[in-house]
Design a protein around this motif. Structure first.
Motif, short mmCIF file in Angstrom:
data_model
loop_
_atom_site.label_atom_id
_atom_site.label_comp_id
_atom_site.label_asym_id
_atom_site.label_seq_id
_atom_site.Cartn_x
_atom_site.Cartn_y
_atom_site.Cartn_z
N LEU A 97 55.04 51.71 78.31
CA LEU A 97 55.17 50.25 78.29
C LEU A 97 56.47 49.82 78.98
O LEU A 97 56.48 48.87 79.77
N GLN A 98 57.55 50.54 78.70
CA GLN A 98 58.84 50.21 79.31
C GLN A 98 58.80 50.37 80.84
O GLN A 98 59.47 49.64 81.57
N ASP A 99 57.99 51.33 81.31
CA ASP A 99 57.93 51.60 82.75
C ASP A 99 57.20 50.51 83.53
O ASP A 99 57.11 50.59 84.76
N LYS A 100 56.67 49.51 82.85
CA LYS A 100 56.00 48.41 83.56
C LYS A 100 57.02 47.41 84.12
O LYS A 100 56.65 46.38 84.70
N ALA A 101 58.30 47.68 83.91
CA ALA A 101 59.37 46.90 84.52
C ALA A 101 60.54 47.85 84.76
O ALA A 101 60.59 48.95 84.21
N GLN A 102 61.49 47.39 85.56
CA GLN A 102 62.67 48.22 85.82
C GLN A 102 63.74 47.90 84.80
O GLN A 102 64.33 46.81 84.81
N HIS A 103 63.97 48.84 83.88
CA HIS A 103 64.99 48.69 82.83
C HIS A 103 64.85 47.40 82.04
O HIS A 103 65.77 46.57 81.98
N PRO A 104 63.69 47.15 81.40
CA PRO A 104 63.57 45.95 80.58
C PRO A 104 64.38 46.10 79.30
O PRO A 104 64.77 47.20 78.91
N HIS A 105 64.61 44.98 78.64
CA HIS A 105 65.20 45.02 77.30
C HIS A 105 64.11 45.47 76.33
O HIS A 105 62.95 45.11 76.48
N VAL A 106 64.52 46.27 75.32
CA VAL A 106 63.53 46.83 74.38
C VAL A 106 63.94 46.49 72.96
O VAL A 106 65.07 46.74 72.54
N LEU A 107 62.98 45.92 72.22
CA LEU A 107 63.18 45.60 70.81
C LEU A 107 62.12 46.33 70.00
O LEU A 107 60.92 46.13 70.20
N LEU A 108 62.55 47.22 69.11
CA LEU A 108 61.65 47.93 68.22
C LEU A 108 61.74 47.29 66.84
O LEU A 108 62.83 46.91 66.39
N MET A 109 60.61 47.19 66.15
CA MET A 109 60.61 46.59 64.81
C MET A 109 59.87 47.50 63.84
O MET A 109 58.91 48.16 64.21
N THR A 110 60.35 47.53 62.62
CA THR A 110 59.64 48.28 61.58
C THR A 110 59.76 47.57 60.26
O THR A 110 60.82 47.04 59.90
N ALA A 111 58.64 47.55 59.53
CA ALA A 111 58.63 47.00 58.17
C ALA A 111 58.69 48.13 57.16
O ALA A 111 58.50 47.92 55.97
N THR A 112 58.93 49.34 57.66
CA THR A 112 59.10 50.49 56.77
C THR A 112 60.59 50.81 56.75
O THR A 112 61.09 51.48 57.66
N PRO A 113 61.33 50.29 55.78
CA PRO A 113 62.77 50.55 55.76
C PRO A 113 63.07 52.05 55.78
O PRO A 113 62.38 52.85 55.15
N ILE A 114 64.09 52.40 56.53
CA ILE A 114 64.46 53.80 56.70
C ILE A 114 65.85 53.99 56.12
O ILE A 114 66.75 53.18 56.40
N PHE A 116 52.78 43.02 85.34
CA PHE A 116 53.46 41.77 85.03
C PHE A 116 54.12 41.20 86.28
O PHE A 116 54.52 41.93 87.18
N HIS A 117 54.29 39.89 86.27
CA HIS A 117 54.98 39.22 87.37
C HIS A 117 56.49 39.43 87.25
O HIS A 117 57.18 39.72 88.24
N SER A 118 57.01 39.32 86.03
CA SER A 118 58.47 39.45 85.83
C SER A 118 58.76 39.84 84.38
O SER A 118 59.28 39.04 83.61
N LEU A 119 58.40 41.06 84.03
CA LEU A 119 58.58 41.52 82.64
C LEU A 119 60.05 41.77 82.35
O LEU A 119 60.72 42.52 83.06
N GLY A 120 60.55 41.12 81.29
CA GLY A 120 61.95 41.29 80.94
C GLY A 120 62.19 41.85 79.55
O GLY A 120 63.26 42.39 79.27
N LEU A 121 61.18 41.71 78.65
CA LEU A 121 61.38 42.11 77.26
C LEU A 121 60.15 42.83 76.73
O LEU A 121 59.04 42.33 76.85
N VAL A 122 60.37 44.00 76.16
CA VAL A 122 59.31 44.79 75.51
C VAL A 122 59.57 44.80 74.01
O VAL A 122 60.65 45.21 73.56
N VAL A 123 58.61 44.32 73.23
CA VAL A 123 58.72 44.32 71.77
C VAL A 123 57.63 45.23 71.21
O VAL A 123 56.45 45.07 71.55
#
Length: 705
Positions: free
Chosen positions: A418-435, A396-403
């Motif tokens: 995936l996170q290692d493709k940038a230096q300390h990107p913001h990370v958002l995890l999503m799930t449709a399986t309620p826990i 990436f040229h300027s990766l800032g957010l990983v979803v």
């Protein structure tokens, strides 16, 4: 001089038995002391057969009067036992493993059995009870080599988990009790505390050495309960300590990407929405914006029920990234889902000037290379894709957010790649399986969590009906009427790993029959996991565009398929599906403003199957369903292999039942790290030492300096 921490220190334990114990994870006296009983026989809590009540969970001790294999319907063998005590006879039945049980249980055995009581007429019975063989009854009625005398003295008897190899070599529960008693004569476990005196006092915890003694040799039910509480609390405290330390390490990491402001893209996205956001969505977006504009990398999990609108929440985060000249990556577990997200994002984003590309594993080389170049040069704002995003040539040229969507489908290492493709990107995890809340705290304790429990305006609850397979003609007539009214529907067949080939064949044959005999005048499509991604996408596009009336398939349509015009879901052999799967499948309908129905057709119901289907009929709330699912299946099974790794260190605590203990331990752990982040103060050194010795390798992200 003999090592008093070694199993060799125990008299009468030869090399063969030591090898078998080592296979069970017991290679030292410390391991032996940490080999907890799976349950206890308390004389006061045991039941006489005559006093059993319908539906209760009960423990009964008795003698096997008869035992043997019987042939049931369809040639299925079952193992039947008549167990007797002084008050009556209890029928025991195992429908699977008849040959094993015929070797394990014979007349004259004294058994302790535990299970749910049923009645056939006036005859008490249990199906598939847990059992422990306590000894044998001699010809004159004397108990040989058993614990029968313990039952009469009112003692509490620990019963240990034992493998077949352990039983064959004479290492059943009774022998393990003897080994542990001899081990106590050699050394006292828990001599070195692993909690500070301040924590012990503040939380009323039993000293470690006393807890060990009570767990293996209980003196009273009350003392045993205190010992169990102490060990559960300690396990959960150290698990939460690892989360607190990870959170601290993350807070001390300054992110390399700054989301300093909102701008034209976020404003334009809001203006372009064809509907109003729910209060829950707005709240989740506010939480995301607060994290993204902070100095530390976001680590947030968004949980939302099926159809609650998680994707648009993520899209606002990606629009904010574009406002700050940063790129986003959105990874989905399947190609069908990735394509669907890509199409939806293109529809909303590209008119605003936000460029979205799709990366999958089956794209032509030239197309892929062109996309990769655009990503590297920053001409594309968002990359949507599958595991193909993890390839080393994706830069990436300027990766800032990983979803990461449906994050439970990905392993920890895949997420990290995936996170290692940038230096300390913001990370958002999503799930449709309620826990369930307890599991969220126990497994994702280092993440911030946003909940979306509100459905978009206009959505109607899906009507759920549980029906026998004999009702299939009427269900199909209802489906036909819906198609005649311009709607679409699904018919889903099970695909279970153990019988995948048979299941797939049955699904394909059913499709042929439905096409030829049941709905010859309608347009049917077939989709299953053995089709190529291209073939699946062609079928899905035909269904989305209305060229297919009824989509027949396996659970490949479980997640993410979003067709608002589909109003009927028919699930065949619904008793074979898990609760989470059933709920996800039901979530494929009811996505528009039309009334929708889900039919759960069953062939033969077990008590567990009935419990699952009744739960589905009683509620459409995925969070309620997840609580029921956790109670039925247990935490590890609910979360799957990738997520339940966090639970592997819990030998005694149960995240589905020990919420109060979890909360207490979590508050203590986070307070401790807030007070002394490196655990350097004299009173905390023992905690630091124990953590470094036992958990630091497991939780390598936790850095305490």
């Amino acid at each position: 001089m003999q090592d008093n921490s070694s199993l060799q220190a125990l008299k009468g334990l030869g090399p063969k038995k030591i090898d078998i114990l080592q296979e069970a994870g017991i290679s030292s006296l410390e391991n032996l002391f940490d080999y907890w009983p799976r349950r206890y026989l308390d004389r006061r809590a045991m039941n006489s057969i005559a006093g059993l009540r319908m539906g209760e969970m009960a423990t009964v001790v008795g003698t096997v009067r008869s035992a043997g294999i019987e042939q049931g319907g369809r040639g299925m063998a079952r193992f039947k036992v008549k167990l007797a005590d002084r008050s009556g006879v209890l029928d025991l039945t195992w429908f699977r493993g008849a040959r094993y049980f015929s070797r394990a249980i014979v007349p004259g055995d004294i058994l302790a059995v535990y299970g749910k009581v049923g009645y056939f007429g006036r005859q008490a019975q249990m199906q598939h009870p847990d059992f422990d063989r306590l000894g044998r009854e001699g010809a004159d009625g004397d108990k040989e080599g058993s614990d029968a005398e313990l039952f009469n003295t009112g003692r509490i008897i620990p019963l240990y988990p034992t493998s077949e190899a352990m039983k064959r070599s004479g290492l059943a529960s009774r022998q393990l009790r003897g080994l542990i008693a001899r081990a106590f004569d050699i050394r006292q476990p828990g001599g070195t505390e692993n909690l500070s005196s301040g924590i012990l006092k503040a939380h009323g915890l039993m000293p470690l050495s006393e807890a060990y003694r009570e767990l293996h040799q209980p003196s009273s039910p009350e003392r045993l309960q205190m010992a169990e509480y102490r060990m559960k609390w300690t396990e959960l405290f150290y698990a939460q300590l690892s989360f607190a330390l990870r959170r601290r390490a993350l807070r001390h990491t300054r992110t390399a990407v700054q989301f300093s402001h909102s701008g034209e893209f976020t404003a334009a996205l809001h203006a372009a929405l064809p509907y109003s956001l729910t209060g829950a969505q707005k709240n989740a977006i506010r939480e995301l914006y607060r994290d993204l504009k902070g100095e530390s990398p976001m680590q947030r999990l968004v949980q939302g029920d099926v159809g609650s609108g998680k994707t648009i929440v993520a899209m606002f985060a990606m629009a904010l990234a574009a406002d700050n000249n940063l790129q986003s990556v959105f990874m989905a577990p399947t190609e069908i889902l990735a394509v669907q997200h890509w199409l939806g994002m293109k529809r909303l984003f590209e008119p605003l000037g936000i460029q979205v590309c799709l990366l999958t594993g089956r794209q032509p080389k030239k197309v892929r290379e062109a996309l990769l170049m655009e990503l590297r040069e920053g001409r594309v704002h968002i990359a949507v894709g599958t595991h193909a995003l993890l390839q080393h040539d994706v830069d990436f040229h300027s990766l800032g957010l990983v979803v990461i969507d449906e994050q439970h489908r990905f392993g920890v290492l895949q997420r990290k790649t995936l996170q290692d493709k940038a230096q300390h990107p913001h990370v958002l995890l999503m799930t449709a399986t309620p826990i369930p809340r307890t599991l969220t705290m126990g497994v994702f304790g280092d993440l911030d969590v946003s909940l979306i429990r509100e459905m978009p305006t206009g959505r109607q609850p899906v009507r759920t009906l549980v029906q026998q397979e004999a009702d299939k003609p009427r269900v199909f007539e209802f489906l036909r009427a819906q198609v005649a009214a311009g709607r679409q529907g699904y018919i889903v067949y099970p695909l279970v790993e153990e019988s995948e080939k048979v299941d797939l064949k049955a699904a394909v044959e059913s499709f042929d029959e439905l096409s030829a005999s049941v709905f010859p005048d309608l347009r049917l499509g077939l989709i299953h996991g053995q089709m190529t991604p291209d073939m699946k996408e062609v079928v899905m596009e035909q269904f989305r565009s209305g060229l297919i009336d009824i989509l027949v398939g396996t659970t490949v349509i479980e997640v993410g398929v979003d067709v608002a015009n589909a109003t009927v879901m028919v699930i065949m052999h619904a008793e074979r599906f898990g609760l989470a799967q059933l709920h996800q499948l039901r979530g494929r309908v009811g996505r528009g403003t039309q009334a929708s129905s889900c039919f759960l057709l069953y062939a033969k119901l077990t008590s567990d199957g009935k419990e699952r289907l009744d739960a589905m009929a009683s509620t459409t709330d995925g969070f309620v369903i997840s609580e029921i699912d956790a109670a039925i299946r247990g935490a590890g099974n609910l979360l799957g292999k990738e997520q339940s790794g966090t639970l592997s260190g819990l030998k005694m605590a149960d995240l589905t039942r020990d919420f109060d203990i979890m909360q207490s331990a979590r508050e203590a752990a986070f307070s401790l790290v807030a007070e002394d982040g490196e655990l350097r103060e004299p009173g905390h050194r023992m905690i630091r030492d124990w953590y470094m010795r036992h958990l630091h390798q497991r939780h390598t992200l936790a850095d305490i300096g």
